[in-house]
Every structure is written in structure tokens, then in C-alpha cells.
Design a protein around this motif. Structure first.
Motif, PDB file in Angstrom:
ATOM      1  N   MET A   1       0.846  -1.170   0.000  1.00 54.72           N
ATOM      2  CA  MET A   1       0.000   0.000   0.000  1.00 54.72           C
ATOM      3  C   MET A   1       0.893   1.235   0.000  1.00 54.72           C
ATOM      4  SD  MET A   1      -3.304  -0.802   2.133  1.00 54.72           S
ATOM      5  CE  MET A   1      -4.253  -0.925   0.659  1.00 54.72           C
ATOM      6  N   SER A   2       0.491   2.206  -0.725  1.00 51.56           N
ATOM      7  CA  SER A   2       1.350   3.382  -0.819  1.00 51.56           C
ATOM      8  C   SER A   2       0.629   4.660  -0.416  1.00 51.56           C
ATOM      9  CB  SER A   2       1.880   3.515  -2.244  1.00 51.56           C
ATOM     10  OG  SER A   2       0.800   3.576  -3.142  1.00 51.56           O
ATOM     11  N   ASP A   3      -0.634   4.744  -0.673  1.00 51.94           N
ATOM     12  CA  ASP A   3      -1.400   5.945  -0.401  1.00 51.94           C
ATOM     13  C   ASP A   3      -1.986   5.862   1.008  1.00 51.94           C
ATOM     14  OD1 ASP A   3      -4.181   7.224  -0.307  1.00 51.94           O
ATOM     15  OD2 ASP A   3      -3.307   8.180  -2.067  1.00 51.94           O
ATOM     16  N   SER A   4      -1.775   6.891   1.818  1.00 55.74           N
ATOM     17  CA  SER A   4      -2.241   6.829   3.213  1.00 55.74           C
ATOM     18  C   SER A   4      -3.766   6.740   3.300  1.00 55.74           C
ATOM     19  CB  SER A   4      -1.723   8.016   4.006  1.00 55.74           C
ATOM     20  OG  SER A   4      -2.231   9.220   3.486  1.00 55.74           O
ATOM     21  N   ARG A   5      -4.470   7.359   2.355  1.00 54.25           N
ATOM     22  CA  ARG A   5      -5.931   7.268   2.326  1.00 54.25           C
ATOM     23  C   ARG A   5      -6.343   5.814   2.041  1.00 54.25           C
ATOM     24  NH1 ARG A   5      -7.036  10.711  -1.644  1.00 54.25           N
ATOM     25  NH2 ARG A   5      -7.377   9.108  -3.173  1.00 54.25           N
ATOM     26  N   GLU A   6      -5.622   5.182   1.142  1.00 56.57           N
ATOM     27  CA  GLU A   6      -5.872   3.773   0.819  1.00 56.57           C
ATOM     28  C   GLU A   6      -5.580   2.890   2.035  1.00 56.57           C
ATOM     29  OE1 GLU A   6      -3.724   0.807  -2.193  1.00 56.57           O
ATOM     30  OE2 GLU A   6      -4.560   2.579  -3.172  1.00 56.57           O
ATOM     31  N   ASP A   7      -4.487   3.200   2.744  1.00 55.06           N
ATOM     32  CA  ASP A   7      -4.151   2.468   3.964  1.00 55.06           C
ATOM     33  C   ASP A   7      -5.270   2.587   4.985  1.00 55.06           C
ATOM     34  OD1 ASP A   7      -1.696   1.898   2.837  1.00 55.06           O
ATOM     35  OD2 ASP A   7      -0.541   3.158   4.206  1.00 55.06           O
ATOM     36  N   THR A   8      -5.765   3.796   5.193  1.00 57.10           N
ATOM     37  CA  THR A   8      -6.825   4.039   6.169  1.00 57.10           C
ATOM     38  C   THR A   8      -8.082   3.273   5.804  1.00 57.10           C
ATOM     39  OG1 THR A   8      -5.937   6.227   6.670  1.00 57.10           O
ATOM     40  CG2 THR A   8      -8.228   5.828   7.274  1.00 57.10           C
ATOM     41  N   GLN A   9      -8.445   3.253   4.531  1.00 57.94           N
ATOM     42  CA  GLN A   9      -9.628   2.522   4.093  1.00 57.94           C
ATOM     43  C   GLN A   9      -9.447   1.023   4.325  1.00 57.94           C
ATOM     44  OE1 GLN A   9     -10.016   3.831   0.035  1.00 57.94           O
ATOM     45  NE2 GLN A   9     -11.288   5.595   0.594  1.00 57.94           N
ATOM     46  N   ALA A  10      -8.269   0.499   4.025  1.00 56.94           N
ATOM     47  CA  ALA A  10      -7.996  -0.928   4.224  1.00 56.94           C
ATOM     48  C   ALA A  10      -8.070  -1.283   5.698  1.00 56.94           C
ATOM     49  CB  ALA A  10      -6.630  -1.290   3.652  1.00 56.94           C
ATOM     50  N   ILE A  11      -7.500  -0.439   6.554  1.00 54.14           N
ATOM     51  CA  ILE A  11      -7.528  -0.689   7.996  1.00 54.14           C
ATOM     52  C   ILE A  11      -8.960  -0.662   8.525  1.00 54.14           C
ATOM     53  CG2 ILE A  11      -6.917   0.281  10.254  1.00 54.14           C
ATOM     54  CD1 ILE A  11      -4.703  -1.261   8.809  1.00 54.14           C
ATOM     55  N   ASN A  12      -9.723   0.346   8.148  1.00 53.67           N
ATOM     56  CA  ASN A  12     -11.112   0.447   8.610  1.00 53.67           C
ATOM     57  C   ASN A  12     -11.925  -0.772   8.175  1.00 53.67           C
ATOM     58  OD1 ASN A  12     -10.713   2.866   9.938  1.00 53.67           O
ATOM     59  ND2 ASN A  12     -11.370   4.104   8.207  1.00 53.67           N
ATOM     60  N   LYS A  13     -11.745  -1.193   6.931  1.00 49.09           N
ATOM     61  CA  LYS A  13     -12.446  -2.352   6.406  1.00 49.09           C
ATOM     62  C   LYS A  13     -12.041  -3.618   7.170  1.00 49.09           C
ATOM     63  CE  LYS A  13     -11.772  -4.069   2.114  1.00 49.09           C
ATOM     64  NZ  LYS A  13     -11.686  -4.117   0.659  1.00 49.09           N
ATOM     65  N   ALA A  14     -10.741  -3.775   7.413  1.00 51.47           N
ATOM     66  CA  ALA A  14     -10.240  -4.945   8.141  1.00 51.47           C
ATOM     67  C   ALA A  14     -10.727  -4.942   9.590  1.00 51.47           C
ATOM     68  CB  ALA A  14      -8.718  -4.994   8.082  1.00 51.47           C
ATOM     69  N   MET A  15     -10.717  -3.774  10.232  1.00 47.77           N
ATOM     70  CA  MET A  15     -11.177  -3.684  11.626  1.00 47.77           C
ATOM     71  C   MET A  15     -12.657  -4.019  11.742  1.00 47.77           C
ATOM     72  SD  MET A  15      -9.224  -0.462  13.317  1.00 47.77           S
ATOM     73  CE  MET A  15      -7.502  -0.528  13.761  1.00 47.77           C
TER      74      MET A  15
END
Length: 83
Positions: A1-15
Motif C-alpha cells: 500500500m502506498s497511499d495513506s488514504r488507501e491504507d486508512t480505508q484498508a484498515i477500517n475495512k479490516a477492523m
């Protein structure tokens, strides 16, 4: 993952998927407080660390694939697992 917005979306989805997993599988309410991505060459997994909502001293762990939301590994105190 490179984009912090993309990281945040992935984390929220995983959580969210992790909270649902603990509720459906073990009837536990959890709150995740931190995460750690695996290195990209090891796949698309993220480790989620947290505790029970009702008991902040009882820690839980979940390794989940943030693309497929497949649970890889779970860590919960054995006495809380309802067979």
C-alpha cells in the motif's frame, strides 16, 4: 500500500470485518487499538491488536487479509472460547 488514504480505508475495512468475526465466532465485542501491515513481499495481511470492549486488560489479536478479509490467525484467551 502506498497511499495513506488507501491504507486508512484498508484498515477500517479490516477492523470492521475483525469485529464482526469476533462477535459471530466467539460472541465477543472487541476494540482494535493498533495495527501493523506485513511487508508487501509477504502478502496483503495486517495484524490487528486490541482488547475486549468490556475488559481492556484482556488482549486479542487478529491477522487478516485486507484485500479478501479472510482471517488468517486469531489470538484470544482460551477460557473465552465457547465451543
Amino acid at each position: 500500500m502506498s497511499d495513506s488514504r488507501e491504507d486508512t480505508q484498508a484498515i477500517n475495512k479490516a477492523m470492521n470485518a475483525g469485529k464482526t468475526y469476533f462477535k459471530e465466532k466467539y460472541d465477543l465485542n472487541v476494540e482494535f487499538t493498533r495495527h501493523k501491515f506485513n511487508p508487501p513481499d509477504l502478502g496483503t495481511d495486517v495484524g490487528l491488536y486490541g482488547h475486549l470492549t468490556e475488559d481492556p486488560d484482556t488482549e486479542v489479536f487478529l491477522l487478516i487479509n485486507y484485500d479478501t478479509l479472510e482471517v488468517v490467525t486469531v489470538g484470544v484467551p482460551e477460557e473465552l472460547i465457547k465451543k
